[in-house]
Design an enzyme around this catalytic site. Structure first.
Site, mmCIF file in Angstrom:
data_model
loop_
_atom_site.group_PDB
_atom_site.id
_atom_site.type_symbol
_atom_site.label_atom_id
_atom_site.label_comp_id
_atom_site.label_asym_id
_atom_site.label_seq_id
_atom_site.Cartn_x
_atom_site.Cartn_y
_atom_site.Cartn_z
ATOM 1 N N ASP A 169 51.061 60.178 85.326
ATOM 2 C CA ASP A 169 50.093 61.140 85.137
ATOM 3 C C ASP A 169 49.598 61.839 86.165
ATOM 4 O O ASP A 169 48.847 63.126 86.044
ATOM 5 C CB ASP A 169 48.180 59.847 86.188
ATOM 6 C CG ASP A 169 48.603 58.786 84.628
ATOM 7 O OD1 ASP A 169 48.938 58.440 83.741
ATOM 8 O OD2 ASP A 169 47.698 57.814 85.224
ATOM 9 N N SER A 183 43.114 52.852 87.764
ATOM 10 C CA SER A 183 44.204 51.249 87.010
ATOM 11 C C SER A 183 43.291 49.705 87.850
ATOM 12 O O SER A 183 43.172 49.078 87.404
ATOM 13 C CB SER A 183 45.352 51.098 87.625
ATOM 14 O OG SER A 183 45.944 52.640 86.480
ATOM 15 N N ARG A 230 46.091 57.355 69.305
ATOM 16 C CA ARG A 230 47.175 56.805 70.188
ATOM 17 C C ARG A 230 47.700 55.097 69.816
ATOM 18 O O ARG A 230 47.251 54.237 69.184
ATOM 19 C CB ARG A 230 46.836 56.036 71.870
ATOM 20 C CG ARG A 230 46.220 57.406 72.307
ATOM 21 C CD ARG A 230 45.114 57.432 73.908
ATOM 22 N NE ARG A 230 46.737 57.228 75.212
ATOM 23 C CZ ARG A 230 46.228 56.718 76.226
ATOM 24 N NH1 ARG A 230 44.894 56.897 76.681
ATOM 25 N NH2 ARG A 230 47.509 56.710 76.486
ATOM 26 N N GLN A 257 50.593 49.075 81.100
ATOM 27 C CA GLN A 257 49.687 48.750 80.202
ATOM 28 C C GLN A 257 50.373 47.840 78.865
ATOM 29 O O GLN A 257 50.065 46.823 79.594
ATOM 30 C CB GLN A 257 48.931 49.726 79.245
ATOM 31 C CG GLN A 257 48.156 50.789 80.161
ATOM 32 C CD GLN A 257 47.661 52.175 79.005
ATOM 33 O OE1 GLN A 257 48.148 51.850 78.345
ATOM 34 N NE2 GLN A 257 46.834 53.090 79.775
ATOM 35 N N ARG A 301 41.790 46.455 86.527
ATOM 36 C CA ARG A 301 42.239 45.266 86.350
ATOM 37 C C ARG A 301 41.338 44.020 87.530
ATOM 38 O O ARG A 301 41.229 42.468 87.507
ATOM 39 C CB ARG A 301 43.395 45.128 87.666
ATOM 40 C CG ARG A 301 44.555 45.957 86.381
ATOM 41 C CD ARG A 301 45.877 45.846 87.055
ATOM 42 N NE ARG A 301 47.114 46.610 86.333
ATOM 43 C CZ ARG A 301 46.979 47.790 85.802
ATOM 44 N NH1 ARG A 301 45.787 48.837 85.607
ATOM 45 N NH2 ARG A 301 48.257 48.088 85.429
HETATM 46 C C1 S3P Z 1 48.340 52.441 83.849
HETATM 47 C C2 S3P Z 1 49.460 52.912 83.062
HETATM 48 C C3 S3P Z 1 49.822 53.942 82.277
HETATM 49 C C4 S3P Z 1 49.068 55.572 83.415
HETATM 50 C C5 S3P Z 1 47.764 55.175 82.971
HETATM 51 C C6 S3P Z 1 47.168 53.836 83.776
HETATM 52 C C7 S3P Z 1 47.944 51.703 83.952
HETATM 53 O O1 S3P Z 1 50.248 54.115 81.086
HETATM 54 O O2 S3P Z 1 49.271 56.428 82.547
HETATM 55 O O3 S3P Z 1 46.215 55.832 83.441
HETATM 56 O O4 S3P Z 1 46.800 51.387 84.882
HETATM 57 O O5 S3P Z 1 48.878 50.360 83.274
HETATM 58 P P1 S3P Z 1 51.118 53.507 80.408
HETATM 59 O O6 S3P Z 1 51.756 51.910 81.715
HETATM 60 O O7 S3P Z 1 51.170 53.475 79.126
HETATM 61 O O8 S3P Z 1 52.583 54.298 80.994
#
Ligand code: S3P
Length: 443
Positions: free
Chosen positions: A326, A29, A129, A176, A33
């Protein structure tokens, strides 16, 4: 890049005690970013510890396509020369985000308020998705979106030429969605506000603040209200990416279920918005110590010492789901080796990850002799302290499903195979050598 190579079957066998140090890769993550904020800053962002998994490499390539200079200096060490907020150039070709939901969703947000057009695609998993959860709020900024049936990829976005700021309450708890809106809000005048009822991972907020944006979070009756002032100047910052707790979960789980094991996992992020698995494991009676608690790159980190020992089943409450979203596939494996029932509640979002993770784990674990029940929103594992094994499981283009079954095979009576371990490279390219270095038998 889409995962289109030949399937790579893998088999894990019952192993002796796992020992040693597991240096897991950088947080996925935070890596996405760092590249995106680097590209939106003017000047040079220096990144260390970047995850060089395919998901992140696809984001690096996308940032180049939007005009940033992205350069690999050494292992995990990257330099980004950004173009500034609103400075993205129109890409020549289609942006292929491969397997990465985070990549595609955050990049859509980052370009939606710049007057350029971009088309996004991905592999078979990503193309199934839902993207409406991102494109619906992005349209409020004034961009135009064309998508396939069901708001799936490929998606084309014509960025807003006169973006307006947005106030948006997220209908599903998703970092996300929150992050896509905040990134779009960077190039909208005035204040963009995201309201979330459950605290999702906050790496975007932390990093935006670190890069000099004016962003604040308030806890109100409505939920967490995050307010970003648009059109800041982002100042490049060095980013030291901590180790990914979601990747650490695999060697940690292996050490917990393989008798006699003791391993060390250094420098793992202990961000409270990502900590749900560790909270749960401690409740199960796991022998995990957190040493050298410290702060690195704006994130709390610790060294983990993990020992095998008896575990008991627990109930994971729905409000914890988001902080370990996750980690449920690997928790369902650990739960098989615990005594008693583990109930995982509030896990409906697992059905729209890289695969339907509830179904993938329930089917595969049952084939290996586990007793598992599932509903739309729950998964229940009746742990017996042992697992028979002997079956081949489908990984459904999903790295975490493949790694979960391989870890299960290290402690099951008979070997467990996966039909395709190729997707593991999206998040944990050194999974095999790292696990073998601890003594795991995987081939
Ligand atoms: C993530 C947010 C999560 C997670 C993904 C990474 C991110 O998804 O499952 O592997 O980096 O913001 P969601 O925010 O859709 O739950």
């Amino acid at each position: 890049m889409s995962h289109s190579a030949e399937p790579l079957p893998m088999t894990a066998r019952r192993s002796g005690p796992l020992t040693g140090t597991a240096k897991v890769p950088g947080d996925k993550s935070i890596s996405h970013r760092a590249l995106i904020l680097g590209a939106l800053s003017v000047g040079e962002t220096h990144i260390t510890g970047l995850l060089e998994g395919q998901d992140v490499l696809d984001t690096a390539k996308a940032m180049q396509a939007f005009g940033a200079q992205v350069q690999r200096l050494d292992e995990g060490e990257w330099r980004v020369n950004g173009v500034g907020i609103g400075g993205f150039a129109e890409p020549e070709g289609v942006i292929d985000c491969g397997n990465s939901g985070t990549g595609v969703r955050l990049i859509m947000g980052a370009m939606a308020t710049t007057p350029i057009t971009a088309t996004f695609t991905g592999d078979a998993s990503l193309s199934h998705r839902p993207m409406g959860r991102i494109t619906d709020p992005l349209e409020l900024f004034g961009c135009e979106v064309t998508a396939r049936e069901g708001k799936r990829l490929p998606v084309t976005i014509r960025g807003a030429s006169e973006p307006v700021p947005v106030r948006y309450k997220t209908p599903v708890a998703s970092a996300q969605i929150k992050s896509a809106i905040l990134l779009a809000g960077l190039n909208a005048p005035g204040e963009t506000v995201v309201i979330e009822t459950e605290p999702t991972r906050d790496h975007t907020e932390r990093m935006l603040a670190g890069f000099g944006a004016s962003i604040r979070t308030e806890i109100t009756d409505e939920g967490r209200v995050i307010t970003l002032k648009g059109r800041p100047e982002l100042n490049p910052q060095p980013v030291a990416v901590p180790c990914d707790p979601s990747s650490a979960a695999f060697p940690v789980a292996a050490a917990l279920i393989v008798p006699g094991s003791e391993i060390r996992v250094p420098g793992v992020s202990r961000n409270p918005t990502r900590d749900g698995l560790f909270v749960t494991l401690i409740e199960m009676g796991a022998d995990i110590r957190f040493e050298n608690n410290r702060e690195e790159g704006g994130e709390p980190v610790a060294d983990l010492v993990v020992r095998h020992g008896p575990l008991k089943g627990v109930t994971v409450p729905p409000e914890r789901a988001v902080s370990m979203i996750d980690e449920f596939p690997i928790l369902s494996v650990i739960a098989c080796f615990a005594q008693g029932t583990t109930v995982m509640q509030g896990v409906h979002e697992l059905r729209v990850k890289e695969s339907d993770r509830i179904d993938a784990m329930a089917v595969g674990l049952r084939a290996n002799g586990a007793e598992v029940e599932d509903t739309a929103d729950t998964m229940t594992v009746h742990g017996k302290g042992v697992l028979g094994g002997g079956a081949t499981c489908a990984s459904h283009l999903d790295h975490r499903i493949a790694m979960s079954f391989l870890v299960a095979g290290l402690a099951s009576e008979r070997p467990i195979s996966v039909d395709d371990g190729g997707p593991i490279a999206t998040s944990f390219p050194d999974f095999l050598p790292l696990m073998r270095g601890l003594g795991a038998q995987i081939d």
